[in-house]
Design a protein around this motif. Structure first.
Motif: not given
Length: 155
Positions: A14, A20, A17, A123-129
């Protein structure tokens, strides 16, 4: 128990990115530093009366909790333990200095909140929790992961 590499590999899932990762290089150490500051903000009269050392660098709740945390890192490996021992001691000294120059509790709360905002944005940028949503032990892996990643960066 998982090996350090297994923890790092799972944590990295996670954290692919670049943005991130950059956020983590900044925010994870700030969160760790602020947690040490929050622990050092807890009154130490019990520790002082128990140990009788009257040394604020040794008699504080961050140092006491640190002993328990060191066991986690020692199980991962001696060098991980040494890395985190150095980091925790550095954070204690840094927070001692900060506490002598400002209100440590308020400064730690501000750093903690702002750094977590950065983490969640990353983590929003990454798209994962965040990994800790799966296992709280990742809160202890994060600082070590940052040290390992930054230690491998080529100049």
């Amino acid at each position: 128990m998982k090996t350090a590499q297994q923890w790092f590999d799972e944590y990295a899932v996670s954290h692919q990115n670049e943005t991130n990762q950059l956020v983590h290089y900044i925010c994870v150490p700030l969160i760790f530093f602020s947690v040490i500051g929050l622990l050092m903000s807890i009154p130490t009269s019990f520790l002082e009366s128990t140990f009788g050392l009257y040394n604020p660098l040794l008699e504080n709740w961050a140092a006491v909790i640190g002993v328990v945390i060191y066991l986690f890192y020692l199980r991962l490996g001696f060098w991980y333990f040494l890395n985190m021992l150095f980091v925790i001691l550095l954070c204690i000294v840094g927070n001692f200095w900060l506490g002598n120059n400002t209100n440590l509790l308020y400064a730690s709360i501000i750093i903690f909140v702002l750094a977590w905002i950065g983490q969640f944005w990353g983590h929003k940028v990454e798209g994962k929790k965040p990994s800790f949503a799966k296992d709280l032990q990742f809160l202890l892996i994060g600082p070590l992961w940052v040290i390992q990643k930054l230690g491998r960066k080529k100049k």
